[in-house]
Design an enzyme around this catalytic site. Structure first.
Site, PDB file in Angstrom:
ATOM      1  CB  VAL A  86       6.520  26.949-114.565  1.00  0.00           C
ATOM      2  CG1 VAL A  86       7.225  26.225-115.713  1.00  0.00           C
ATOM      3  CG2 VAL A  86       5.051  27.189-114.902  1.00  0.00           C
ATOM      4  CE  LYS A  87      11.778  20.976-109.254  1.00  0.00           C
ATOM      5  NZ  LYS A  87      11.524  19.665-108.636  1.00  0.00           N
ATOM      6  CB  ILE A  88      12.686  26.744-115.372  1.00  0.00           C
ATOM      7  CG1 ILE A  88      11.258  27.236-115.631  1.00  0.00           C
ATOM      8  CG2 ILE A  88      13.613  27.035-116.530  1.00  0.00           C
ATOM      9  CD1 ILE A  88      10.692  26.861-116.969  1.00  0.00           C
TER      10      ILE A  88
END
Ligand code: G3P
Length: 216
Positions: A86-88
């Site tokens: 998951v890219k945050i």
């Protein structure tokens, strides 16, 4: 150093994967929009297709900017496939979300990193990857690879486990310099990866070998 491709284009992902050296894929909302993918179902299906094509980590970016939204969205993205990371974004709620995902066994890639201080926060929150944006730093008149070098030094001195994922790569020399200063991963457009192949003396040498081979 691991090689990721930075695109949502399936033909380019296939071409890089067929080289046999691809370790993963990174995407972002701009890259998804470039492919004309619209609506949550289409986006999720696209991520699933990429996960089925490439055996490696696939970064899928949230578009929420508040803690609760990022957690809800990230949980859904992580449920698509075990290889999803998951890219945050590197914002205050992003750091909180990264820590939440770390505590709940979901891997994260912290994006839009432009300073060593931001990279320290990523590592403290337990991100799997930190993504310094090399090309965009160069565009602003600085040297993006120097940031990778600084982060690599800090992570080594401190024993941080977060991997440096050099992003916003614009040319083959960026890949070479990132490898030199200790990036764990480089995510590049296909033309930068293929650019590593090129050398005029290779072409001249091969032409001569093939010409001489006719005499054999
Ligand atoms: O995936 C994030 C990053 O690689 C974006 O690159 O070329 O838009 O600066 P660029």
């Amino acid at each position: 150093m691991k090689f990721f491709i930075d695109t949502a284009n399936l033909a380019q992902i296939k071409e890089a994967n067929e080289l046999g050296i691809l370790d993963g894929v990174t995407t972002n909302p701009s890259l998804m929009a470039k492919e004309g993918i619209k609506g949550q179902e289409a986006i999720f299906n696209h991520y699933k297709t990429i996960c089925e094509m490439v055996n490696g980590d696939i970064s899928a970016e949230v578009v929420s900017t508040d803690f609760k939204g990022m957690v809800e969205e990230g949980k859904k993205l992580a449920a698509i496939h075990p290889n999803i990371v998951v890219k945050i974004p590197m914002i205050k709620d992003g750091v909180k979300a990264i820590k939440w995902f770390t505590d709940n066994g979901i891997r994260t890639n912290c994006t839009l990193v432009f300073s060593a201080g931001q990279a320290i926060l990523c590592a403290k929150a337990g991100a799997k990857y930190v993504s310094p944006f090399i090309g965009r730093i160069d565009d602003s008149g600085w040297d993006g690879v120097l940031l990778v070098e600084q982060i690599a030094k800090i992570y080594s001195v401190q024993g941080f486990k977060t991997e440096i994922l050099a992003a916003s790569i614009r040319n083959p020399n960026h890949i070479i310099r990132c490898a030199e200063v200790g990036a764990h991963v480089c995510t590049s457009p296909l033309d930068s990866i293929l650019g590593l192949l090129k050398h005029p003396l290779t072409d001249i040498g091969l032409a001569k070998f093939l010409e001489d081979a006719k005499k054999l």
